[in-house]
Design a protein around this motif. Structure first.
Motif, PDB file in Angstrom:
ATOM      1  N   ARG A 316       0.853  -1.192   0.000  1.00 28.54           N
ATOM      2  CA  ARG A 316       0.000   0.000   0.000  1.00 28.54           C
ATOM      3  C   ARG A 316       0.886   1.238   0.000  1.00 28.54           C
ATOM      4  O   ARG A 316       1.873   1.307   0.725  1.00 28.54           O
ATOM      5  N   GLY A 317       0.546   2.194  -0.819  1.00 23.27           N
ATOM      6  CA  GLY A 317       1.360   3.404  -0.896  1.00 23.27           C
ATOM      7  C   GLY A 317       0.527   4.615  -1.268  1.00 23.27           C
ATOM      8  O   GLY A 317      -0.686   4.524  -1.482  1.00 23.27           O
ATOM      9  N   SER A 318       1.201   5.748  -1.381  1.00 19.43           N
ATOM     10  CA  SER A 318       0.522   7.012  -1.704  1.00 19.43           C
ATOM     11  C   SER A 318       1.419   7.871  -2.579  1.00 19.43           C
ATOM     12  O   SER A 318       2.653   7.857  -2.444  1.00 19.43           O
ATOM     13  N   TRP A 319       0.772   8.589  -3.489  1.00 18.01           N
ATOM     14  CA  TRP A 319       1.467   9.660  -4.196  1.00 18.01           C
ATOM     15  C   TRP A 319       1.209  10.938  -3.405  1.00 18.01           C
ATOM     16  O   TRP A 319       0.067  11.388  -3.273  1.00 18.01           O
ATOM     17  N   VAL A 320       2.270  11.509  -2.849  1.00 15.14           N
ATOM     18  CA  VAL A 320       2.159  12.693  -1.993  1.00 15.14           C
ATOM     19  C   VAL A 320       3.100  13.768  -2.533  1.00 15.14           C
ATOM     20  O   VAL A 320       4.297  13.510  -2.730  1.00 15.14           O
ATOM     21  N   SER A 330       5.449  12.308  -5.702  1.00 17.82           N
ATOM     22  CA  SER A 330       4.504  12.478  -6.810  1.00 17.82           C
ATOM     23  C   SER A 330       5.231  13.132  -7.972  1.00 17.82           C
ATOM     24  O   SER A 330       5.072  14.316  -8.244  1.00 17.82           O
ATOM     25  N   GLN A 363      -5.616   2.230  -8.062  1.00 21.50           N
ATOM     26  CA  GLN A 363      -5.740   3.469  -7.312  1.00 21.50           C
ATOM     27  C   GLN A 363      -7.005   3.439  -6.464  1.00 21.50           C
ATOM     28  O   GLN A 363      -7.987   2.780  -6.816  1.00 21.50           O
ATOM     29  N   LYS A 364      -6.960   4.118  -5.345  1.00 21.91           N
ATOM     30  CA  LYS A 364      -8.132   4.175  -4.475  1.00 21.91           C
ATOM     31  C   LYS A 364      -9.117   5.167  -5.055  1.00 21.91           C
ATOM     32  O   LYS A 364      -8.787   6.317  -5.322  1.00 21.91           O
ATOM     33  N   GLN A 436      -2.064  13.626  -6.293  1.00 15.16           N
ATOM     34  CA  GLN A 436      -2.015  12.875  -5.049  1.00 15.16           C
ATOM     35  C   GLN A 436      -3.119  11.821  -4.992  1.00 15.16           C
ATOM     36  O   GLN A 436      -4.199  12.001  -5.546  1.00 15.16           O
ATOM     37  N   GLY A 437      -2.824  10.715  -4.321  1.00 12.36           N
ATOM     38  CA  GLY A 437      -3.800   9.649  -4.176  1.00 12.36           C
ATOM     39  C   GLY A 437      -3.155   8.425  -3.560  1.00 12.36           C
ATOM     40  O   GLY A 437      -1.927   8.303  -3.487  1.00 12.36           O
ATOM     41  N   ASP A 438      -3.994   7.496  -3.103  1.00  9.96           N
ATOM     42  CA  ASP A 438      -3.523   6.239  -2.530  1.00  9.96           C
ATOM     43  C   ASP A 438      -3.578   5.147  -3.590  1.00  9.96           C
ATOM     44  O   ASP A 438      -4.407   5.187  -4.496  1.00  9.96           O
ATOM     45  N   LEU A 440      -2.721   0.661  -4.419  1.00 12.25           N
ATOM     46  CA  LEU A 440      -2.447  -0.705  -3.972  1.00 12.25           C
ATOM     47  C   LEU A 440      -1.635  -1.368  -5.080  1.00 12.25           C
ATOM     48  O   LEU A 440      -2.041  -1.351  -6.245  1.00 12.25           O
TER      49      LEU A 440
END
Length: 596
Positions: A316-320, A330, A363-364, A436-438, A440
């Motif tokens: 699990r990760g995120s673009w920040v 990001s 993507q979430k 930005q977004g979460d 999987l």
């Protein structure tokens, strides 16, 4: 399958049902009320809707209507969906929308059967309202219902109608997915609004999702002769969810082609002559008419299975987005060279000589609400780079790109790729930087890949740094190839070992060659820059491996890149002890530890 299930919106089915039975009241869901807000984003467009309660659901005895125990019915049901890496249990009441005493949306041909309408309501609740399901993505829905991995196949792009080799390879893939209980869907692309649901002369319908219900190699002929003949026809069976309107071409229900197949073979295939929406086609005709195929693999991770067992890694990760380049996550796609490597990075190993790797990036979704409507997906994708065999810190310069997905604003992006033994880094990205977004990330391999995120940019300083020292240089050693190695009993099975300050990197064995293309890299953080880097070549034997020669290199950080072709030498200090063969090596050295 459901070892870990999360209650959707915190609603526990067993608790709510018990409360209803104690109160004697049928369940009314406060989280998904029987109002227009649960049907539409903005306003009613179909007229007055009446929500009615059915009294039947098949399967799952605990939820079924029991005529002998009507008091056990509480008007509450629950269903499970796979959502962003976990199973969620969704509770609903049994009130269904009707107009003129007819169900508005999904319904069964049997007027006393309601399971499909109830499942649809639970799925609509997950997405915020019924309208959110309109024109939904079939690949995403298959994943939601199974927890599997969907692979979209563009039959036009793959030229399946004209390329017989590619078509036969695809048939074997489709057959394998079907035989392993995967779900398969197909459609004919509609390019205009007028094309949607348009019926072709052959009976097929455009813009319509067909379910594939069987895939077979059908034996032609009759009697013993058919058994011994090798001729088999590649066939596929589909079902129109409308339950009518079928293919009318060759091998349709009543076509004369079925006379080529024995009665026993027809019975085994379940061939029926009725307009029930289900029909057979040859795979050649299928590829001629259909444009899109979705293969949803049910990934088997059980060691007790007789089928192929996959090893799954879930990250699990995120673009920040951050202003600091070392903390920004990001960076956008590879078109943005200055920021691309600032994205999250995940390292994994391929431990077989070659392995089929499945990678899915999801993507979430932005939660849909009736007021705001469904959120737009980001355009996402990923690249895969082959890196040093001992890479454990983040990449800061591009390595060897070996694969990459498409970039698309769908929920999931999938790639299936054969990769050689080695270490790889996956870089999941949005197309544009700053978004930005979460997400999987799911990685499937034949043997454990030890997938993990790379979070550090360079070796950390610890309490031991003062005593043991801290690296002054970083050197990448790229062993390209060897030529003319000394002869063995056969051509030889050479491998190479890179030694630097006590750290060793060993290549895979190359079979039957005296001129191996090693093409491997090692990355070394060096505390003693004046010490040489030893590169040794051995031949793999049954008992004791044979030393074939070595080179010793010293790398100057003032030269960004150095390539050397050197004669192999024996172990020892003499300068005239050459052995047969040469080794070509490229070195990159930097005083900045986060430069490579």
């Amino acid at each position: 399958m459901f070892t870990s299930v999360k209650a959707f919106e915190g609603q526990q089915y067993s608790t709510l049902k018990r409360q209803c039975l104690q109160s004697g009241l049928l369940f009314e869901d406060p989280r998904f009320p029987a109002t227009d807000d649960s049907l539409f984003y903005q306003g009613n467009r179909i007229g007055r809707v009446v929500w009615k309660r059915p009294r039947v659901i098949p399967d799952w005895k605990e939820q079924e209507w029991d005529t002998e125990k009507p008091d056990s019915y509480a008007g509450i049901f629950h269903f499970r969906f796979w959502r962003f890496g976990e199973w969620v249990d969704v509770v609903i009441d049994d009130r269904l929308p009707t107009v003129d005493n007819q169900l508005v949306y999904c319904h069964s041909n049997d007027s006393n059967e309601f399971w499909s309408a109830l499942v649809e309501k639970a799925y609509a609740k997950v997405y915020g309202c019924y309208e959110a399901l309109d024109g939904g993505n079939t690949a995403d829905a298959l994943v939601d219902f199974t927890g599997g991995v969907s692979e979209p196949v563009d039959l036009l792009e793959g030229q399946m109608a004209t390329d017989e080799v590619a078509r036969n390879q695809l048939f074997e893939r489709v057959l394998k997915v079907h035989n392993r209980d995967g779900l398969i869907s197909c459609s004919i692309r509609a390019t205009t609004i007028e094309d949607m649901e348009a019926r072709l002369d052959c009976g097929l319908v455009k813009g319509h999702a067909y379910a594939v219900t069987d895939v077979r190699k059908v034996r032609l002929g009759h009697g013993l002769l058919a058994f011994f003949k090798s001729e088999k026809l590649h066939m596929i069976r589909m079902r129109n969810p409308w339950g009518e309107k079928e293919w009318s071409g060759p091998w349709s229900d009543s076509s004369e082609e079925w006379n080529k197949v024995s009665k026993s073979e027809r019975e085994k295939l379940g061939v029926t002559v009725q307009d029930d929406g289900e029909f057979w086609m040859t795979f050649d005709d299928f590829c001629q008419y259909f444009t899109d195929l979705i293969l949803c693999r049910l990934i088997n991770t059980s060691y007790l299975s007789i089928h192929k067992t996959w090893e799954e890694e879930v990250m699990r990760g995120s673009w920040v987005h951050r202003q600091d380049p070392l903390r920004n996550r990001s960076g956008g796609c590879i078109n943005h060279k200055a920021t691309f490597l600032q994205n999250p990075q995940y390292v994994f190993d391929v431990k077989k000589v070659e392995d089929e790797v499945l990678i899915c990036l999801q993507q979430k979704e932005k939660r849909a609400t009736p007021k705001e409507g469904k959120g737009e997906n980001l355009a996402i994708g990923f690249d895969i780079h082959r890196v040093e065999l001992n890479r454990k810190y983040r990449m800061h310069s591009a390595q060897q790109k070996v694969a990459g997905s498409i970039y698309i604003n769908s929920r999931c992006v999938f790639l299936r790729k054969e990769l050689k033994e080695g270490r790889y880094v996956i870089i999941p990205t949005t197309f544009d930087p700053g978004q930005q977004g979460d997400f999987l990330l799911r990685v499937f391999t034949d043997v454990p890949s030890d997938c993990k995120e790379l979070t550090l940019d360079e070796p950390p300083q610890t309490c031991w740094t003062g005593m043991c020292g801290y690296p002054q240089l970083v050197t990448q050693v790229h062993v390209l190839n060897a030529e003319g190695l000394q002869g063995q009993d056969s051509n030889g099975d050479p491998y190479v070992i890179i030694n630097c300050e006590g750290e060793r990197v060993r290549s895979p064995v190359h079979k039957d060659t005296r001129c191996p293309s090693f093409d491997i890299k090692g990355l070394f953080y060096r505390k003693k820059p004046k010490e040489g880097i030893h590169i040794e070549i051995y031949n793999k034997n049954m008992i004791v491996d044979t030393f074939l020669g070595q080179v010793i290199l010293f790398s100057d950080p003032n030269e960004r890149q150095e390539q050397h072709t050197l004669h192999l030498r024996d172990k020892g200090s003499r300068q005239d002890n050459d052995l047969p063969g040469t080794l070509t090596v490229r070195l990159i050295t930097s005083t900045m530890l986060n430069n490579i």
